[in-house]
Design a protein around this motif. Structure first.
Motif, short mmCIF file in Angstrom:
data_model
loop_
_atom_site.label_atom_id
_atom_site.label_comp_id
_atom_site.label_asym_id
_atom_site.label_seq_id
_atom_site.Cartn_x
_atom_site.Cartn_y
_atom_site.Cartn_z
N GLU A 157 0.93 -1.30 0.00
CA GLU A 157 -0.09 -0.06 -0.02
C GLU A 157 0.69 1.23 -0.02
OE1 GLU A 157 -3.07 -0.08 3.00
OE2 GLU A 157 -3.79 -1.93 2.12
N SER A 158 2.21 1.15 -0.03
CA SER A 158 3.08 2.33 -0.16
C SER A 158 3.16 2.81 -1.73
CB SER A 158 4.55 1.98 0.08
OG SER A 158 4.79 1.65 1.70
N TYR A 159 2.42 1.88 -2.51
CA TYR A 159 2.37 2.11 -3.80
C TYR A 159 1.13 2.89 -4.38
CZ TYR A 159 6.82 0.03 -4.78
OH TYR A 159 8.38 -0.24 -4.98
N ASP A 160 1.01 4.06 -4.64
CA ASP A 160 -0.28 4.65 -5.26
C ASP A 160 -0.24 4.21 -6.82
OD1 ASP A 160 -1.21 6.00 -2.98
OD2 ASP A 160 0.47 7.30 -2.98
N VAL A 161 0.67 4.05 -7.44
CA VAL A 161 0.82 3.56 -8.82
C VAL A 161 1.88 2.45 -8.79
CG1 VAL A 161 0.23 5.77 -9.93
CG2 VAL A 161 2.75 5.39 -9.60
N TYR A 162 1.78 1.64 -9.83
CA TYR A 162 2.80 0.48 -10.15
C TYR A 162 2.46 -0.45 -9.18
CZ TYR A 162 7.12 -1.10 -12.23
OH TYR A 162 8.04 -1.80 -12.85
N GLU A 163 1.43 -0.58 -8.37
CA GLU A 163 1.30 -1.77 -7.41
C GLU A 163 1.03 -3.10 -8.03
OE1 GLU A 163 -2.38 -0.97 -9.47
OE2 GLU A 163 -1.08 0.87 -8.44
N ASP A 164 0.58 -3.16 -9.37
CA ASP A 164 0.48 -4.42 -9.82
C ASP A 164 1.98 -4.91 -10.33
OD1 ASP A 164 -2.36 -4.38 -10.13
OD2 ASP A 164 -2.03 -2.72 -11.47
N ASN A 165 2.75 -4.35 -10.86
CA ASN A 165 3.92 -4.68 -10.94
C ASN A 165 4.74 -4.95 -9.82
OD1 ASN A 165 3.16 -2.40 -13.23
ND2 ASN A 165 4.47 -3.71 -14.18
N GLU A 166 4.58 -4.27 -8.87
CA GLU A 166 5.45 -4.59 -7.66
C GLU A 166 5.03 -5.81 -7.14
OE1 GLU A 166 6.51 -5.02 -3.48
OE2 GLU A 166 4.52 -4.82 -4.25
N PHE A 167 3.58 -6.21 -7.18
CA PHE A 167 3.39 -7.55 -6.40
C PHE A 167 3.65 -8.45 -7.38
CE2 PHE A 167 -0.78 -10.12 -5.60
CZ PHE A 167 -0.09 -10.66 -4.57
N THR A 168 3.48 -8.52 -8.77
CA THR A 168 3.90 -9.59 -9.56
C THR A 168 5.29 -9.98 -9.61
OG1 THR A 168 3.87 -8.04 -11.54
CG2 THR A 168 1.89 -9.40 -11.26
N ASP A 169 6.20 -8.89 -9.43
CA ASP A 169 7.43 -9.11 -9.36
C ASP A 169 7.81 -9.83 -8.05
OD1 ASP A 169 8.16 -7.33 -11.53
OD2 ASP A 169 9.02 -5.48 -10.46
#
Length: 229
Positions: A157-169
């Motif tokens: 939840e620190s990511y306001d954008v790019y959250e999908d990529n951070e998670f799949t990484d």
């Protein structure tokens, strides 16, 4: 096994009904435990329309990572399927997901096509068949067992954008991520508004910034400067 579909929304009254209708018409209701629309404070008729269309509506603090986690928290299906409101999964998507999970895939996505014949975008859509982290994105949708989702701690939840990529990484580091050989269709609206080459360049810069150590704050600042409209 059953699927909880989780859709984050904010002021999507113009398209939410058509998506919910499409999902019901293109899946087996015995496989879909629920459709959860997670609203981030809409001021239009999104909530009313979603409820009238048979979805379970949950209120959340705005922000896609927070909305996705909120939906997962209340989901009762064994499998979570995260879907953008402007993306249509293939017919019988539920059967494809269940087959993958029964074959021991804990998480994965579909390939993607845009709702345009633009050659430039078609090339980048073609790349979604490749099983590399750099080729992933939230528009491809994401299925994951609830057990694995809870094990990972969910979206950051620190990511306001790019959250999908951070998670799949993170998922790529711990499992064999599955690419299903069918396509979702996603809207090219943002590309048409900003410019196809320009927007793809901006996304490329965000990937570069991420892989060279930029944190969520810097990624969000760049997004606000270049992409937000």
């Amino acid at each position: 096994m059953s699927i909880s579909i989780i859709i984050p929304v904010f002021n999507e009254a113009s398209i939410i009904a058509s998506l919910l209708t499409y999902l019901k018409q293109n899946s087996d209701k015995r496989n879909i435990k629920e459709i959860i629309v997670v609203d981030g404070g809409s001021t239009d008729q999104t909530i009313t329309i979603a409820k009238e269309s048979g979805a379970k509506v949950i209120q959340s603090v705005k922000g896609r990572s927070r909305q996705l986690n909120c939906g997962a928290k209340y989901a009762i299906g064994n499998i979570l399927y995260f879907l953008h409101v402007d993306t249509l999964p293939p017919k019988n998507f539920d059967s494809s997901i269940l087959s993958a999970v029964h074959a021991n895939s804990q998480a994965g996505c579909f390939r993607m096509k845009f709702d345009t014949k633009n050659t430039f975008l078609s090339f980048f859509a073609w790349m979604t068949k490749l099983n590399f982290k750099i080729c992933r994105g939230g528009d491809q949708s994401l299925f994951i067992t609830k057990e694995l989702f809870e094990l990972t701690g969910g979206f950051n939840e620190s990511y306001d954008v790019y959250e999908d990529n951070e998670f799949t990484d993170r998922l790529y580091e711990i499992i064999d991520f599955k690419i299903l050989p069918r396509h979702v269709i996603t809207s090219a609206r943002r590309y048409e508004e900003i410019g196809t080459v320009k927007l793809q360049y901006y996304f490329g810069v965000m990937h570069f910034k991420n892989y060279t150590g930029a944190g969520p704050k810097k990624l969000h600042e760049y997004y606000l400067r270049k992409i937000a409209v």
